[in-house]
Scaffold this motif. Structure first.
Motif, mmCIF file in Angstrom:
data_model
loop_
_atom_site.group_PDB
_atom_site.id
_atom_site.type_symbol
_atom_site.label_atom_id
_atom_site.label_comp_id
_atom_site.label_asym_id
_atom_site.label_seq_id
_atom_site.Cartn_x
_atom_site.Cartn_y
_atom_site.Cartn_z
ATOM 1 N N UNK A 1 -5.268 18.983 -6.790
ATOM 2 C CA UNK A 1 -4.105 18.130 -6.539
ATOM 3 C C UNK A 1 -3.957 17.858 -5.045
ATOM 4 N N UNK A 2 -4.073 18.906 -4.251
ATOM 5 C CA UNK A 2 -3.956 18.765 -2.800
ATOM 6 C C UNK A 2 -5.035 17.828 -2.257
ATOM 7 N N UNK A 3 -6.237 17.986 -2.793
ATOM 8 C CA UNK A 3 -7.353 17.141 -2.358
ATOM 9 C C UNK A 3 -7.075 15.667 -2.645
ATOM 10 N N UNK A 4 -6.607 15.371 -3.861
ATOM 11 C CA UNK A 4 -6.310 13.980 -4.217
ATOM 12 C C UNK A 4 -5.215 13.408 -3.322
ATOM 13 N N UNK A 5 -4.208 14.231 -3.043
ATOM 14 C CA UNK A 5 -3.107 13.755 -2.206
ATOM 15 C C UNK A 5 -3.602 13.452 -0.790
ATOM 16 N N UNK A 6 -4.477 14.278 -0.273
ATOM 17 C CA UNK A 6 -5.051 14.023 1.045
ATOM 18 C C UNK A 6 -5.875 12.736 1.045
ATOM 19 N N UNK A 7 -6.609 12.520 -0.038
ATOM 20 C CA UNK A 7 -7.409 11.296 -0.174
ATOM 21 C C UNK A 7 -6.509 10.061 -0.163
ATOM 22 N N UNK A 8 -5.406 10.124 -0.870
ATOM 23 C CA UNK A 8 -4.459 8.991 -0.932
ATOM 24 C C UNK A 8 -3.922 8.690 0.458
ATOM 25 N N UNK A 9 -3.562 9.727 1.179
ATOM 26 C CA UNK A 9 -2.950 9.538 2.498
ATOM 27 C C UNK A 9 -3.913 8.927 3.526
ATOM 28 N N UNK A 10 -5.200 8.970 3.230
ATOM 29 C CA UNK A 10 -6.186 8.400 4.156
ATOM 30 C C UNK A 10 -6.275 6.882 4.053
ATOM 31 N N UNK A 11 -5.776 6.327 2.997
ATOM 32 C CA UNK A 11 -5.853 4.855 2.839
ATOM 33 C C UNK A 11 -4.763 4.162 3.634
ATOM 34 N N UNK B 1 0.824 -1.212 0.000
ATOM 35 C CA UNK B 1 0.000 0.000 0.000
ATOM 36 C C UNK B 1 0.854 1.255 0.000
ATOM 37 N N UNK B 2 1.983 1.222 0.702
ATOM 38 C CA UNK B 2 2.884 2.368 0.715
ATOM 39 C C UNK B 2 3.421 2.646 -0.691
ATOM 40 N N UNK B 3 3.826 1.592 -1.388
ATOM 41 C CA UNK B 3 4.373 1.742 -2.740
ATOM 42 C C UNK B 3 3.315 2.263 -3.715
ATOM 43 N N UNK B 4 2.094 1.762 -3.578
ATOM 44 C CA UNK B 4 1.006 2.223 -4.447
ATOM 45 C C UNK B 4 0.730 3.703 -4.201
ATOM 46 N N UNK B 5 0.608 4.063 -2.944
ATOM 47 C CA UNK B 5 0.330 5.467 -2.597
ATOM 48 C C UNK B 5 1.479 6.385 -3.032
ATOM 49 N N UNK B 6 2.684 5.903 -2.885
ATOM 50 C CA UNK B 6 3.854 6.682 -3.310
ATOM 51 C C UNK B 6 3.790 6.955 -4.807
ATOM 52 N N UNK B 7 3.379 5.948 -5.575
ATOM 53 C CA UNK B 7 3.278 6.095 -7.033
ATOM 54 C C UNK B 7 2.186 7.104 -7.395
ATOM 55 N N UNK B 8 1.065 7.033 -6.712
ATOM 56 C CA UNK B 8 -0.041 7.959 -6.992
ATOM 57 C C UNK B 8 0.353 9.388 -6.652
ATOM 58 N N UNK B 9 0.963 9.569 -5.491
ATOM 59 C CA UNK B 9 1.371 10.913 -5.063
ATOM 60 C C UNK B 9 2.404 11.497 -6.023
ATOM 61 N N UNK B 10 3.312 10.682 -6.503
ATOM 62 C CA UNK B 10 4.303 11.139 -7.486
ATOM 63 C C UNK B 10 3.610 11.651 -8.744
ATOM 64 N N UNK B 11 2.568 10.969 -9.173
ATOM 65 C CA UNK B 11 1.817 11.367 -10.369
ATOM 66 C C UNK B 11 1.057 12.665 -10.123
#
Length: 331
Positions: free
Chosen positions: A321-331, A287-297
């Protein structure tokens, strides 16, 4: 996300006030009596893509073109058509908490409606008052996007049950199926405004990367929601189809040998044990690797905006962008 939400609300209100007046201009006889048509037109989604169209039409100069209402409707009709066809292909029963058109009205009516919405888009392009050059650019942008979406949907089959699929093949599929639409939505606004080539390129790349991040987030949600035993059809379809997505690709690189075998057995059809699959994929490292990839994008998307002039419209795109990043960090 105050600025973006304000603009999204404005777009939603504009759609509500204008959509039936605009549809009336295409001479679709007695459309009020076609329940599936009224169902789709009356229930748009979050209208994120059409909000991008609105915002990008005002990035370089804050002068609203009256044709923006047409483009908002066009984008929503394309979105609706693509979802109808997706639900037909995936045999989905529910979408956004509602019955899908194919489930509610049957295959023939759903298929015809999806096609009809695309035909209406073409007709509405002809109705807009603008130069032939600008109309040609809009038509090219939309037709190119539709072809890309077709290719993405067609080649999605390469992901079904294929646990050996490459990261590159996965990106090719989702970039055509999802990213091309976001990029097109941003491009339309820039075309309407007569924006500079540099602005147009920037917003298209922004949309492309947001589209990638959006789809990768959806793939992450499918896995996380399976772990939480959510039963919504929209989150179950990928697993039921044995669709190999980013979390699966990364899990096959990061998991133990035993977990890799569990994943391979499920996606090859040797196993139907979703619980074992969930445990194998839902570990912190994956999950960390997936989230890292999404945040990079997402960061790549935000970086595309750096040379655009400062304005509340640029701020709105940055906020998303900020909203999406916050959403990713919640998982």
């Amino acid at each position: 996300m105050k600025v973006f939400i304000g603009m999204n609300n404005k777009v939603r209100e504009d759609y509500k006030n204008q959509v039936f007046e605009i549809i009336t201009k295409i001479d679709l006889n007695n459309y009020e009596t076609i329940p599936e048509f009224m169902d789709v037109i009356s229930h748009p989604g979050k209208m994120i893509r059409s909000t991008f169209t609105y915002i990008t039409s005002l990035l370089e100069k804050e002068q609203l073109d009256l044709n923006i209402s047409y483009l908002i409707v066009l984008v929503e009709l394309i979105q609706a058509a693509s979802l109808i066809h997706d639900d037909i292909i995936d045999n989905s029963l529910y979408r956004r908490g509602r019955e899908t058109i194919v489930n509610k009205y049957g295959l023939h009516r759903a298929l015809l409606l999806g096609d009809c919405l695309v035909f209406i888009v073409m007709r509405l392009i002809a109705e807009m008052e603008m130069t032939q050059d600008k109309r040609g650019q809009i038509l090219k942008a939309i037709s190119t996007c539709l072809v890309n979406m077709y290719e993405g949907q067609k080649f999605e089959e390469i992901l079904v049950g294929n646990y050996l699929v490459s990261d590159r093949d996965y990106i090719n599929v989702i970039s055509n199926k999802s990213s091309s639409f976001f990029a097109m939505a941003c491009e339309l606004g820039a075309i309407l405004a007569g924006a500079s080539n540099s602005c147009k390129k920037a917003v298209m790349l922004y949309g492309y990367n947001i589209g990638l991040a959006y789809q990768m987030m959806d793939d992450l949600q499918s896995i996380v929601c399976l772990k939480k035993e959510k039963t919504e059809k929209s989150y179950q379809t990928d697993i039921e189809r044995r669709l190999v997505t980013l979390p699966v690709i990364i899990a096959l690189k990061e998991c133990s040998d035993n977990e890799k075998e569990i994943i391979k057995d499920f996606y090859s059809g040797k196993s139907t044990n979703k619980n074992s699959l969930t445990k194998a994929i839902n570990n912190e490292e994956v999950l960390f690797k997936v989230k890292e990839r999404i945040i990079h994008t997402i960061i790549k998307a935000r970086d595309e905006l750096k040379d655009l002039r400062d304005s509340k419209y640029k701020t709105a795109l940055q906020e998303y962008c900020d909203y999406l990043q916050e959403e990713v960090n919640e998982y």
